[in-house]
Design a protein around this motif. Structure first.
Motif, mmCIF file in Angstrom:
data_model
loop_
_atom_site.group_PDB
_atom_site.id
_atom_site.type_symbol
_atom_site.label_atom_id
_atom_site.label_comp_id
_atom_site.label_asym_id
_atom_site.label_seq_id
_atom_site.Cartn_x
_atom_site.Cartn_y
_atom_site.Cartn_z
ATOM 1 N N PHE A 185 0.835 -1.195 0.000
ATOM 2 C CA PHE A 185 0.000 0.000 0.000
ATOM 3 C C PHE A 185 0.874 1.251 0.000
ATOM 4 O O PHE A 185 2.045 1.210 0.389
ATOM 5 C CB PHE A 185 -0.937 -0.019 1.204
ATOM 6 N N THR A 186 0.298 2.351 -0.440
ATOM 7 C CA THR A 186 1.083 3.580 -0.558
ATOM 8 C C THR A 186 1.628 4.048 0.784
ATOM 9 O O THR A 186 2.728 4.583 0.860
ATOM 10 C CB THR A 186 0.240 4.695 -1.200
ATOM 11 N N SER A 187 0.855 3.819 1.859
ATOM 12 C CA SER A 187 1.317 4.145 3.203
ATOM 13 C C SER A 187 0.321 3.605 4.218
ATOM 14 O O SER A 187 -0.853 3.386 3.887
ATOM 15 C CB SER A 187 1.456 5.665 3.394
ATOM 16 N N PRO A 188 0.764 3.371 5.469
ATOM 17 C CA PRO A 188 -0.176 2.959 6.506
ATOM 18 C C PRO A 188 -1.279 3.986 6.714
ATOM 19 O O PRO A 188 -2.441 3.629 6.935
ATOM 20 C CB PRO A 188 0.710 2.826 7.749
ATOM 21 N N ASP A 192 -5.223 3.433 6.505
ATOM 22 C CA ASP A 192 -5.957 3.737 7.727
ATOM 23 C C ASP A 192 -7.111 4.703 7.452
ATOM 24 O O ASP A 192 -8.170 4.617 8.073
ATOM 25 C CB ASP A 192 -5.011 4.328 8.771
ATOM 26 N N ALA A 193 -6.908 5.605 6.501
ATOM 27 C CA ALA A 193 -7.934 6.601 6.191
ATOM 28 C C ALA A 193 -9.200 5.962 5.628
ATOM 29 O O ALA A 193 -10.299 6.484 5.818
ATOM 30 C CB ALA A 193 -7.380 7.625 5.198
ATOM 31 N N VAL A 194 -9.063 4.814 4.944
ATOM 32 C CA VAL A 194 -10.236 4.174 4.340
ATOM 33 C C VAL A 194 -10.714 2.944 5.118
ATOM 34 O O VAL A 194 -11.844 2.500 4.936
ATOM 35 C CB VAL A 194 -9.961 3.770 2.872
ATOM 36 N N LEU A 195 -9.850 2.398 5.982
ATOM 37 C CA LEU A 195 -10.215 1.191 6.727
ATOM 38 C C LEU A 195 -10.311 1.424 8.228
ATOM 39 O O LEU A 195 -11.000 0.685 8.937
ATOM 40 C CB LEU A 195 -9.193 0.075 6.444
ATOM 41 N N SER A 230 -1.174 0.686 11.487
ATOM 42 C CA SER A 230 0.253 0.403 11.642
ATOM 43 C C SER A 230 0.555 -0.458 12.865
ATOM 44 O O SER A 230 1.669 -0.971 12.997
ATOM 45 C CB SER A 230 1.045 1.702 11.742
ATOM 46 N N GLU A 231 -0.404 -0.635 13.770
ATOM 47 C CA GLU A 231 -0.128 -1.344 15.020
ATOM 48 C C GLU A 231 -0.313 -2.859 14.952
ATOM 49 O O GLU A 231 0.528 -3.598 15.451
ATOM 50 C CB GLU A 231 -0.985 -0.753 16.138
ATOM 51 N N PRO A 232 -1.404 -3.385 14.390
ATOM 52 C CA PRO A 232 -1.558 -4.836 14.342
ATOM 53 C C PRO A 232 -0.814 -5.443 13.161
ATOM 54 O O PRO A 232 -0.167 -4.742 12.382
ATOM 55 C CB PRO A 232 -3.069 -5.001 14.166
ATOM 56 N N ASN A 233 -0.894 -6.769 13.047
ATOM 57 C CA ASN A 233 -0.361 -7.458 11.876
ATOM 58 C C ASN A 233 -1.423 -7.515 10.792
ATOM 59 O O ASN A 233 -2.580 -7.849 11.061
ATOM 60 C CB ASN A 233 0.076 -8.879 12.228
ATOM 61 N N LEU A 234 -1.022 -7.205 9.562
ATOM 62 C CA LEU A 234 -1.920 -7.312 8.426
ATOM 63 C C LEU A 234 -1.661 -8.609 7.680
ATOM 64 O O LEU A 234 -0.525 -9.074 7.589
ATOM 65 C CB LEU A 234 -1.727 -6.140 7.464
ATOM 66 N N THR A 277 -5.591 2.629 -2.559
ATOM 67 C CA THR A 277 -4.388 2.836 -1.740
ATOM 68 C C THR A 277 -3.290 1.832 -2.053
ATOM 69 O O THR A 277 -2.201 1.910 -1.478
ATOM 70 C CB THR A 277 -4.732 2.747 -0.240
ATOM 71 N N VAL A 278 -3.559 0.874 -2.939
ATOM 72 C CA VAL A 278 -2.543 -0.101 -3.334
ATOM 73 C C VAL A 278 -1.535 0.562 -4.272
ATOM 74 O O VAL A 278 -1.911 1.351 -5.152
ATOM 75 C CB VAL A 278 -3.188 -1.318 -4.036
ATOM 76 N N ARG A 279 -0.265 0.272 -4.090
ATOM 77 C CA ARG A 279 0.762 0.836 -4.955
ATOM 78 C C ARG A 279 0.508 0.432 -6.409
ATOM 79 O O ARG A 279 0.110 -0.707 -6.676
ATOM 80 C CB ARG A 279 2.146 0.362 -4.524
#
Length: 290
Positions: A185-188, A192-195, A230-234, A277-279
């Motif tokens: 993804f482009t950035s956490p 985060d903004a959409v999820l 950014s905190e949990p595991n994806l 948001t995917v690269r």
């Protein structure tokens, strides 16, 4: 990334404590999870250390033949070590070697720490309980050219109870390198903004079930806060079996709640907003979920 406690702090002390407590699990564990740096810089694979004599002597190891699943178990007078990965991972020799390097690192570190701390305990007249480390890798999605894996990791290095958490990565079979899920993804912050809002809603709903009462609106308690992506595991998953169309979120104890609440796990279908948001270089291997 881990612990917080249900006490109210204020000002700078509260902020510093929150950051420290959210990272407790990884700092408290003598065995670190596979680092993001290793996965994002796969051209510098970890070197396999020479196993110490303490591991070789008295160890009970059972493993499957090379070229498939592997399961290792060793027990000495100071530690118990278990590590496993599935056939889909073992069938790729480069990936198997990468996982074996991780195995050796964790085993050697566990042996070293256990031997040192047992001696320290003896010198100070304290009892010593065997340390342990277990790592179990599993397949999340096996797509053409990509293998998504997750791991459950438990450790005990003294204290009142063991610690456990998660790890995840996606193996790029063309380049034979590991990639962190968030790196797709482009950035956490963008993800985060959409999820983030939906994750927070689902998390609070589950918190309410486990606690027997809803999370108070506007609460400043650390265990009532939303969890940033950014905190949990994806985990990258697939319902269709052709492209990544699911995002899994695994939240270890002490990130979203106290130890007694355990871990939290959620799965979200990929939406058009998430897909944005995917690269660009990875866009073709993702799809909107159903």
């Amino acid at each position: 990334m881990l612990i917080k406690q249900s006490l109210a702090y204020s000002g700078r002390i509260w902020e510093e404590t929150k950051g420290m407590m959210r990272k407790y699990f990884w700092l408290a564990s003598a065995l670190a999870l596979v680092s993001c740096q290793e996965a994002q810089q796969p051209n510098q694979p970890p070197q396999t250390p020479t196993p110490p004599e303490a591991v070789a002597s008295g160890a009970d190891e059972a493993e499957a033949p090379a070229g498939g699943a592997r399961q290792v178990k060793e027990e000495t007078d100071t530690f118990v070590f278990e590590y496993s990965y599935p056939q889909a991972a073992g069938d790729n020799p480069v990936l198997a070697k990468w996982l074996d390097n991780q195995l050796e690192k964790r085993r050697d570190e566990l042996a070293l720490n256990a031997a040192r701390d047992k001696e320290t305990a003896r010198d100070n007249g304290f009892p010593f309980n065997k340390y342990f480390s277990t790592t179990e890798w599993q397949v999340v999605a096996d797509l053409p050219g990509w293998l998504s894996l997750s791991a459950e990791i438990s450790t005990y290095t003294g204290g009142a109870h063991s610690n456990y958490g998660f790890d995840s990565m996606v193996w790029d079979e063309e380049r034979n390198i590991p990639v962190e899920p968030i790196a797709f993804f482009t950035s956490p912050d963008a993800l985060d903004a959409v999820l983030g809002k939906e994750l927070c809603e689902q998390l609070n709903k589950e918190r309410g079930k486990r606690r027997g009462e809803p999370v108070p609106e506007g609460s400043t308690e650390m265990f009532d806060a939303c969890v940033a992506i950014s905190e949990p595991n994806l985990l990258l998953g697939s319902a269709g079996g052709h492209k990544f169309d699911r995002i899994g979120v695994k939240i270890a104890p002490y990130i979203a709640g106290p130890w007694v609440e355990g871990s939290y796990e959620f799965t979200f279908a990929m939406t058009p907003a998430m897909l944005e948001t995917v690269r660009p270089e990875y866009r073709e291997i993702f799809a909107v979920g159903k």
